[in-house]
Design a protein around this motif. Structure first.
Motif, PDB file in Angstrom:
ATOM      1  N   LYS A 206      -5.582  -8.765   6.740  1.00 45.34           N
ATOM      2  CA  LYS A 206      -5.520  -7.307   6.748  1.00 45.34           C
ATOM      3  C   LYS A 206      -4.132  -6.899   6.277  1.00 45.34           C
ATOM      4  O   LYS A 206      -3.126  -7.316   6.854  1.00 45.34           O
ATOM      5  CB  LYS A 206      -5.779  -6.752   8.151  1.00 45.34           C
ATOM      6  N   GLU A 207      -4.093  -6.125   5.205  1.00 42.82           N
ATOM      7  CA  GLU A 207      -2.813  -5.675   4.677  1.00 42.82           C
ATOM      8  C   GLU A 207      -2.815  -4.157   4.604  1.00 42.82           C
ATOM      9  O   GLU A 207      -3.768  -3.553   4.109  1.00 42.82           O
ATOM     10  CB  GLU A 207      -2.548  -6.284   3.296  1.00 42.82           C
ATOM     11  N   GLY A 208      -1.767  -3.551   5.132  1.00 38.89           N
ATOM     12  CA  GLY A 208      -1.682  -2.095   5.160  1.00 38.89           C
ATOM     13  C   GLY A 208      -0.282  -1.615   4.851  1.00 38.89           C
ATOM     14  O   GLY A 208       0.565  -2.364   4.351  1.00 38.89           O
ATOM     15  N   TYR A 209      -0.036  -0.328   5.168  1.00 34.33           N
ATOM     16  CA  TYR A 209       1.293   0.242   4.949  1.00 34.33           C
ATOM     17  C   TYR A 209       1.626   1.174   6.097  1.00 34.33           C
ATOM     18  O   TYR A 209       0.820   2.026   6.496  1.00 34.33           O
ATOM     19  CB  TYR A 209       1.358   1.001   3.625  1.00 34.33           C
ATOM     20  N   ASP A 210       2.815   0.984   6.658  1.00 28.55           N
ATOM     21  CA  ASP A 210       3.320   1.783   7.771  1.00 28.55           C
ATOM     22  C   ASP A 210       4.169   2.908   7.187  1.00 28.55           C
ATOM     23  O   ASP A 210       5.316   2.698   6.789  1.00 28.55           O
ATOM     24  CB  ASP A 210       4.154   0.880   8.690  1.00 28.55           C
ATOM     25  N   ASP A 211       3.594   4.113   7.134  1.00 27.96           N
ATOM     26  CA  ASP A 211       4.309   5.241   6.527  1.00 27.96           C
ATOM     27  C   ASP A 211       5.540   5.635   7.331  1.00 27.96           C
ATOM     28  O   ASP A 211       6.538   6.097   6.756  1.00 27.96           O
ATOM     29  CB  ASP A 211       3.366   6.448   6.417  1.00 27.96           C
ATOM     30  N   VAL A 212       5.486   5.482   8.635  1.00 30.96           N
ATOM     31  CA  VAL A 212       6.599   5.899   9.489  1.00 30.96           C
ATOM     32  C   VAL A 212       7.854   5.081   9.196  1.00 30.96           C
ATOM     33  O   VAL A 212       8.957   5.616   9.041  1.00 30.96           O
ATOM     34  CB  VAL A 212       6.224   5.796  10.975  1.00 30.96           C
ATOM     35  N   ASN A 213       7.679   3.761   9.091  1.00 24.30           N
ATOM     36  CA  ASN A 213       8.817   2.862   8.893  1.00 24.30           C
ATOM     37  C   ASN A 213       9.012   2.436   7.438  1.00 24.30           C
ATOM     38  O   ASN A 213       9.983   1.753   7.120  1.00 24.30           O
ATOM     39  CB  ASN A 213       8.661   1.625   9.778  1.00 24.30           C
ATOM     40  N   GLY A 214       8.072   2.828   6.567  1.00 21.92           N
ATOM     41  CA  GLY A 214       8.202   2.478   5.153  1.00 21.92           C
ATOM     42  C   GLY A 214       8.093   0.992   4.898  1.00 21.92           C
ATOM     43  O   GLY A 214       8.853   0.436   4.093  1.00 21.92           O
ATOM     44  N   LEU A 215       7.124   0.331   5.576  1.00 26.10           N
ATOM     45  CA  LEU A 215       6.959  -1.117   5.468  1.00 26.10           C
ATOM     46  C   LEU A 215       5.505  -1.489   5.211  1.00 26.10           C
ATOM     47  O   LEU A 215       4.588  -0.844   5.733  1.00 26.10           O
ATOM     48  CB  LEU A 215       7.414  -1.800   6.765  1.00 26.10           C
ATOM     49  N   TYR A 216       5.319  -2.536   4.416  1.00 27.83           N
ATOM     50  CA  TYR A 216       3.992  -3.143   4.285  1.00 27.83           C
ATOM     51  C   TYR A 216       3.710  -3.962   5.546  1.00 27.83           C
ATOM     52  O   TYR A 216       4.632  -4.535   6.153  1.00 27.83           O
ATOM     53  CB  TYR A 216       3.931  -4.053   3.062  1.00 27.83           C
ATOM     54  N   THR A 217       2.452  -4.007   5.943  1.00 27.46           N
ATOM     55  CA  THR A 217       2.051  -4.787   7.116  1.00 27.46           C
ATOM     56  C   THR A 217       1.061  -5.854   6.682  1.00 27.46           C
ATOM     57  O   THR A 217       0.236  -5.634   5.785  1.00 27.46           O
ATOM     58  CB  THR A 217       1.407  -3.894   8.188  1.00 27.46           C
TER      59      THR A 217
END
Length: 202
Positions: A166-177
């Motif tokens: 599962k790959e996503g993006y954390d908009d709050v911290n500006g990081l890929y997950t």
């Protein structure tokens, strides 16, 4: 862009940052750097297999938390005209750096990604790419084979290492997950890792 081709219209449903992440071409590689919050393996007796897999830059026996991590995705065109994406994943433990490398192409007719794992290639796996309702990219493994020189031997289902990514993006911290879980139907977890990373300048 092989991932856009395999996902078709669903590519536009990915989080915009994931669309950037997977728009990999020869002129547009992706370089990332971050932290693996957790890396864990399965049963203790599997360590011998994992130590052997290190030779192929495949799996590895180390575990830990807050492990520095880098990823590089580069592309080239093969002799048959196919685009290949090279995945270089490096995990920087305190005393050693381990790798989990792969080479990906696509089969547009079957709508699968063809994943050749290890360097030199040791395993092969079909991969299915799906876009979740929240814009994450979900990747699931299918049929697998072990590579013995020119021979490709199918792996029985009970011996496969089933992969879920599962790959996503954390908009709050500006990081890929990223979350990866590899399990066997009989043995349980073989390896899992969960991390965060950001794109570096190309």
């Amino acid at each position: 862009m092989i991932y856009k081709e395999i996902l078709g219209d669903d590519f536009n449903k990915l989080h915009p940052k994931l669309q950037e992440r997977y728009s990999i071409t020869m002129d547009c590689p992706f370089h990332g750097k971050g932290i693996m919050l957790h890396i864990s393996n399965g049963k203790r007796w599997l360590k011998s297999f994992l130590r052997l897999a290190v030779r192929w830059k495949f799996l590895f026996p180390e575990e830990g938390s807050n492990i520095p991590f880098t990823i590089r995705n580069t592309s080239k065109q093969l002799a048959n005209g196919d685009q290949e994406i090279y995945w270089e994943r490096s995990f920087h433990f305190q005393h050693v750096t381990r790798h989990f490398n792969a080479f990906m192409t696509i089969d547009p007719e079957q709508r699968i990604v063809k994943d050749y794992l290890g360097e030199p290639n040791l395993f092969y796996s079909d991969l299915t790419f799906l876009v979740a309702s929240n814009g994450e990219l979900h990747i699931q493994s299918g049929a697998q084979r072990i590579l013995l020189g020119k021979w490709e031997v199918p792996i029985p289902r009970l011996l496969e290492g089933k992969v879920m990514v599962k790959e996503g993006y954390d908009d709050v911290n500006g990081l890929y997950t990223i979350h990866v879980d590899i399990r066997n139907p009989m043995l349980g977890r073989l390896m899992a890792y969960d991390g965060r990373f950001k794109q570096e300048d190309r």
